[in-house]
Design a protein around this motif. Sequence first.
Motif, short mmCIF file in Angstrom:
data_model
loop_
_atom_site.label_atom_id
_atom_site.label_comp_id
_atom_site.label_asym_id
_atom_site.label_seq_id
_atom_site.Cartn_x
_atom_site.Cartn_y
_atom_site.Cartn_z
N GLY A 13 37.75 47.77 36.21
CA GLY A 13 37.44 46.81 37.44
C GLY A 13 38.16 47.28 38.71
N PRO A 14 38.07 46.59 39.68
CA PRO A 14 38.90 47.08 40.98
C PRO A 14 40.42 47.27 40.74
CG PRO A 14 38.48 44.90 41.10
CD PRO A 14 37.92 45.27 39.96
N HIS A 15 40.71 48.66 41.21
CA HIS A 15 42.10 49.00 41.35
C HIS A 15 43.03 48.34 42.23
CE1 HIS A 15 45.50 51.74 41.46
NE2 HIS A 15 45.20 52.36 40.44
N PRO A 16 44.28 47.68 41.88
CA PRO A 16 45.14 47.00 42.82
C PRO A 16 45.20 47.81 44.25
CG PRO A 16 46.12 47.71 40.89
CD PRO A 16 44.82 47.96 40.44
N ASP A 17 45.19 49.07 44.14
CA ASP A 17 45.25 49.89 45.36
C ASP A 17 43.86 50.65 45.73
OD1 ASP A 17 47.88 49.37 45.51
OD2 ASP A 17 48.58 51.14 44.09
#
Lengths: 416, 416
Positions: free
Chosen positions: B79-83
């Motif tokens: 899923g989306p990376h936090p950065d």
Amino acid sequence: MPGETGATTSGQLRVHNLLRVLRAVHDGGAMRTRAQLTHDLDLARGTATVLVADLIGSRLVREEPTVQRTRGRPTRVPGPHPDGPVALAVDFREDSWTVAMAELGGRLTTRETRPHRPGPPEAVLGELADALRAHVRALGQRVAGVGIAMPGPVRGDRLLDVPHLGWRDVEVTALLAASRIAAAPLPVLLDNDATLAGLAEARRGALRGVAVGLHLHVDFDVGGTLILDGRPLRGAHGTGGEFGHMPLTGASGVCACGATGCWSLGVGANALVRLTGGEVTPGQGREEAQRIIAEAMAGDDRAAAALTSTARALGQGVSALVNAHDPQVVTLSGVGADLRTHAEEAVREAYLHGLMMFRRDRPPELVSSALGSEGILVGASEMVFDAFLTPRGLHAWQQAVSPLAGSVAEHRRPTG
Amino acid sequence: MPGETGATTSGQLRVHNLLRVLRAVHDGGAMRTRAQLTHDLDLARGTATVLVADLIGSRLVREEPTVQRTRGRPTRVPGPHPDGPVALAVDFREDSWTVAMAELGGRLTTRETRPHRPGPPEAVLGELADALRAHVRALGQRVAGVGIAMPGPVRGDRLLDVPHLGWRDVEVTALLAASRIAAAPLPVLLDNDATLAGLAEARRGALRGVAVGLHLHVDFDVGGTLILDGRPLRGAHGTGGEFGHMPLTGASGVCACGATGCWSLGVGANALVRLTGGEVTPGQGREEAQRIIAEAMAGDDRAAAALTSTARALGQGVSALVNAHDPQVVTLSGVGADLRTHAEEAVREAYLHGLMMFRRDRPPELVSSALGSEGILVGASEMVFDAFLTPRGLHAWQQAVSPLAGSVAEHRRPTG
DNA sequence: GTTGTTATGTTCTAGCCAAGAGCAAAAAGG
DNA sequence: CCTTTTTGCTCTTGGCTAGAACATAACAAC
């Protein structure tokens, strides 16, 4: 311009690059030298060597010497192989059909036109099947497919409607298959004539290299197709491009298609005949339309009025389509080209008047077809090559040439 | 669904496969497990490992545990990376604008709506620029781009026309760039709101997986877009999809666009207001249109007549577009969805009546938008990700993350 | 709770492909 | 006849994916 491939594995990469070369040869009309192809496709020279050698080995391509007078080592021109694939193209009309042959590069070679009487599909298509069978016999394994242009909407293998012949929902492909035109199964592809005229224009005519173009083919009525990056927009079931059956000009009356107020009622050969008080004889109006245009040019008032009226309707409809689709160029074939030539002012005035304000400063140009009556046959052959110049088509060909060496693997599942 | 890549070299092959995975993550809403992705993309497990590791290393993706209850070694969900990259999406309307943020997978997070007074573009867009600048400051390098939906035709970087605001040919991108919303140059993408509503429907709504779909967004007037394999057909200059400005219903009168008899004159919020004898106040008709629909449902005769009239005009216009383009499904958003819901019979009757005969046995379904008012923001963010999920976008991102390791080479020339 | 089963991730090798360098070839120019 | 120019051919190199073998982590059965 034609279909993308999108490789994922290195095997597919090779196929993709083989096809890139092959398509470049075809699209360039077999005119570009190998050096040019290498440069245009951004290939290393070594890679080009390998790819061309592979294509030559598969009997797809043959290199011919150039007649160039340049410095340096002379390069050669990859062109159609004498035993290479050919497409059979059919332009089927209400009163006749024409069969032609095209080799890689798109050159049309033999041509055979025969009239036919109105009759049931089985009979008429039976004669066509006989002619096709003769061609297939003569060409052997070389036939990559048959492309047939039909004067009516086509959905998959079915010709849905030809009002002038009284044909409804004819399974053309099945009928031809029943006539056994070839020993082995042969791809038979059907499409609407106006769509194929547009396809031809996109590949070898005035829409070449155009990202978004609109082609309109005006015959008895109006058909056409939107061209996107060289590909016609066929719709979900293949019956797209029926622009003639939108109510764009406020015409009254019920159209033969079943809808009301269709644009086609005011443009095209039938409209010209009707507007000059003539009787519309199914499938017989082409010469009469030409006669009316000639009369108009010669000064006949009634003919001139009909010409102007249809020209205005043409311009108005085109403006609506331009408003909606923002094409870069609009090309016209059939009677449309004649109207543009002989009633330019009327077309242009109605066209500009119908455009949205912000489109009027630089409206898309209206251009006559570069291919003329040839277009439909060219489009039919291009349709065959579109299907052939794919991983699937290439695989089938290479299998036939050398069943053992499987350069193009069909498909595969990972370990799972 | 989105853009093709088409690798030619093995380096491009890697990029292509990285993008295939990344797009699959995004299109699947970051819900699919790695095992599913591996299967869906037909990858070997080893390849998937390498690709995902690469994406994780580039801070594009992060794997989260699943809450599955299946046998076997548990897989995880990329899923989306936090950065990771985010898109800023703007829904700019005549009387207000909304800014939202979307991460990989398409989830919209923050949202900020502010009304604006009618005024010169510089002032109104200045306020928007301030808001965008604040978001960019907070997000740092993460912002992959800004997508802006505009209530009027857009050509490249220019907003051509917003009648309700009196704006003409506004260089939106240049104005925002002058306001320096970001330190480094940031992609700012503009498009028409109806086009983006259709794009959203294609990616996350009722047109998902549909090869040829037609979306119509009815607001003050009618806009829309043809969807092809998940991509909106934008036309040669980006101003396609102006279906509202075709004369499809025989309406009389000159439209604000400059053409005559436009379909938009009979459908949409302005038409409802006009038909009930109201005064059209620029940019203020949305609530009034809703009120009229409510009144019609409550039994008010004049409101009901207006509703039926616009519903009929809607159906008639849709039939013309279906005739022309043969879509598989037609989706409606804005007032169009309300008309379909509250005046279904009138819409349907006019729709069927306008179809060509051979289309009537199985006409394309008319469906209300699955995303509702959210659609435009979703579409704006998808537009940003469309530009980001390309070799170019990926290259730029990887350069920013680790300038030395150049996994994605920008371009190269062969030896020549 | 121990063992078996199942599904998935990881690592490593083999095979394939295109890039590119170096060399050979084939023409025109001087 | 030699140089210059351009292109084709061959071989090496680096990179990529497939696939096999192995490791891992859950559930299931007893």
